[in-house]
Design an enzyme around this catalytic site. Structure first.
Site, PDB file in Angstrom:
ATOM      1  N   HIS A 198      89.542 103.503  26.391  1.00 12.37           N
ATOM      2  CA  HIS A 198      88.360 104.049  25.710  1.00 12.37           C
ATOM      3  C   HIS A 198      87.192 104.266  26.666  1.00 12.37           C
ATOM      4  O   HIS A 198      86.268 105.007  26.345  1.00 12.37           O
ATOM      5  CB  HIS A 198      87.950 103.160  24.535  1.00 12.37           C
ATOM      6  CG  HIS A 198      87.261 101.882  24.906  1.00 12.37           C
ATOM      7  ND1 HIS A 198      87.907 100.665  24.952  1.00 12.37           N
ATOM      8  CD2 HIS A 198      85.975 101.625  25.250  1.00 12.37           C
ATOM      9  CE1 HIS A 198      87.053  99.720  25.288  1.00 12.37           C
ATOM     10  NE2 HIS A 198      85.872 100.282  25.479  1.00 12.37           N
ATOM     11  N   ASP A 202      95.045 100.660  24.639  1.00 12.73           N
ATOM     12  CA  ASP A 202      93.703 100.750  25.218  1.00 12.73           C
ATOM     13  C   ASP A 202      93.702 100.412  26.707  1.00 12.73           C
ATOM     14  O   ASP A 202      92.798  99.731  27.193  1.00 12.73           O
ATOM     15  CB  ASP A 202      92.726  99.838  24.467  1.00 12.73           C
ATOM     16  CG  ASP A 202      91.262 100.183  24.768  1.00 12.73           C
ATOM     17  OD1 ASP A 202      90.997 101.345  25.156  1.00 12.73           O
ATOM     18  OD2 ASP A 202      90.399  99.296  24.651  1.00 12.73           O
ATOM     19  N   GLY A 247      79.851  97.680  28.409  1.00 10.94           N
ATOM     20  CA  GLY A 247      79.856  97.756  29.866  1.00 10.94           C
ATOM     21  C   GLY A 247      80.867  96.815  30.484  1.00 10.94           C
ATOM     22  O   GLY A 247      81.353  97.048  31.589  1.00 10.94           O
ATOM     23  N   ASN A 248      81.214  95.727  29.769  1.00 12.66           N
ATOM     24  CA  ASN A 248      82.263  94.804  30.219  1.00 12.66           C
ATOM     25  C   ASN A 248      83.660  95.394  30.052  1.00 12.66           C
ATOM     26  O   ASN A 248      84.618  94.916  30.679  1.00 12.66           O
ATOM     27  CB  ASN A 248      82.224  93.492  29.428  1.00 12.66           C
ATOM     28  CG  ASN A 248      81.259  92.480  30.000  1.00 12.66           C
ATOM     29  OD1 ASN A 248      80.298  92.102  29.338  1.00 12.66           O
ATOM     30  ND2 ASN A 248      81.503  92.033  31.220  1.00 12.66           N
ATOM     31  N   SER A 249      83.787  96.378  29.182  1.00 13.80           N
ATOM     32  CA  SER A 249      85.106  96.912  28.850  1.00 13.80           C
ATOM     33  C   SER A 249      85.869  97.328  30.095  1.00 13.80           C
ATOM     34  O   SER A 249      85.355  98.063  30.942  1.00 13.80           O
ATOM     35  CB  SER A 249      84.969  98.122  27.926  1.00 13.80           C
ATOM     36  OG  SER A 249      84.481  97.747  26.667  1.00 13.80           O
ATOM     37  N   LEU A 252     109.211 106.906  15.621  1.00 10.75           N
ATOM     38  CA  LEU A 252     109.782 106.529  14.331  1.00 10.75           C
ATOM     39  C   LEU A 252     109.348 107.504  13.239  1.00 10.75           C
ATOM     40  O   LEU A 252     110.152 107.880  12.386  1.00 10.75           O
ATOM     41  CB  LEU A 252     109.353 105.099  13.994  1.00 10.75           C
ATOM     42  CG  LEU A 252     109.985 104.418  12.788  1.00 10.75           C
ATOM     43  CD1 LEU A 252     111.511 104.398  12.917  1.00 10.75           C
ATOM     44  CD2 LEU A 252     109.450 102.992  12.651  1.00 10.75           C
ATOM     45  N   GLY A 253     108.074 107.890  13.253  1.00 13.01           N
ATOM     46  CA  GLY A 253     107.609 108.881  12.290  1.00 13.01           C
ATOM     47  C   GLY A 253     106.990 108.288  11.043  1.00 13.01           C
ATOM     48  O   GLY A 253     107.127 108.856   9.952  1.00 13.01           O
TER      49      GLY A 253
END
Length: 307
Positions: free
Chosen positions: A47, A77, A155-157, A209-210
């Protein structure tokens, strides 16, 4: 921890957004990453870089580099970047499976994009194998998370969560909204598999898988009087998909894939990452309007349409 700081980088992104009138305007964001080899490979959150048209990395020494995306995996992520730099100090990767509740951990990152280099927050492992739902615009389910009371702010992400030896045991991913003292990091053991595949092929190719899955919570199970307290309820079936052809239905509750439990949508994503298009798997499920006894169906996985 001082040994780890030179491996931490600041990640800044630039993109184009539209305002309420439809006019284009510049937009940007910041996050953190950490160097994993001497050739300029960096791990961060997906992200942080999703939608970026330009990515600029600033090293601990203050050097700026343009970075490119090696691979992204929105479902976990995670993302891997590359910058044209050599001899950067890689950070050591540890084992999240060795963590114990109450053990001290340290989060490092560019919290709130404050000047002066990465900041350090100290805490303990509050819980292991956590799952959080409805994360971000895509409303993802992230599982296999380390919960910590080390402060994790915007900001840590993408920065590392370190054990007492200065080894990476998690990738800081999210704070818990308005809650105090609750942050989450993606456990490094599972993240390594994704990182390796992103470096190898630029994406994680999962068998398709759908279905549209939703994680069953205890409150959801009570509200709808479901026969199980965890699992995945099917809320959508893609027409002519492997699930459709195998006879799965909306409201079926998935329990396991090839004997591997799938207690939430994040676990389903991790399990399917082990299988590719054309692989046959056995899906164990419960049909609430039946006799509530587990059933099994063989499904030949397909190719995800966006891949």
């Amino acid at each position: 921890m001082q040994l780890a700081r030179p491996s931490i980088v600041h990640v800044a992104t630039e993109s184009v957004a539209r305002d309420n009138s439809g006019r284009t305007m510049p937009a940007g964001g910041v996050g953190t990453g950490f160097v994993i080899d001497t050739e300029g490979l960096i791990v961060t959150n997906d992200h942080v870089v999703a939608g970026a048209e330009q990515i600029v990395v600033t090293t601990y020494a203050g050097d700026l580099y343009d970075a490119t995306v090696v691979g992204r995996d929105p479902q976990t992520d995670l993302a891997v970047l590359r910058m044209e730099a050599s001899s950067l100090p890689p950070i050591a990767l540890g084992r999240s499976s060795d963590l114990r509740i109450g053990e001290s951990v340290v989060a490092i990152g560019h919290a709130l994009d404050l000047p002066g280099g990465p900041t350090v927050t100290v805490g303990v492992v509050s819980a292991l194998d956590r799952t959080i739902t409805n994360v971000g615009p895509q409303r993802l389910t992230l599982s296999d998370l380390i919960q910590t009371d080390a402060s994790i702010n915007p900001g840590n992400s993408g920065g590392p969560l370190l054990n007492r030896y200065g080894e990476v045991v998690g990738v800081n991913s999210a704070g818990a909204g308005s809650a105090t003292g609750i942050g989450f990091a993606i456990a490094i053991d599972g993240a390594r598999l994704v990182i390796d595949e992103l470096i190898e092929s630029g994406q994680v190719v999962r068998g398709f898988l759908g279905i549209g899955p939703a994680t069953i919570t205890r409150s959801l199970a009570r509200h709808f009087d479901l026969p199980v307290s965890e699992g995945i309820i099917v809320v959508q079936i893609t027409a002519d998909s492997p699930a459709d052809e195998a006879g799965l239905r909306v409201r079926d509750i998935l329990l396991a894939i090839n004997e591997e439990p799938v207690p939430d949508a994040g676990a389903l994503s991790r399990v399917l990452a082990h299988y590719g298009p054309g692989d046959e798997v056995v899906v164990r499920f419960v049909r609430p309007d039946g006799d509530d006894q587990p059933q099994e169906s063989r499904v030949r996985l397909g190719q995800r349409p966006d891949q």
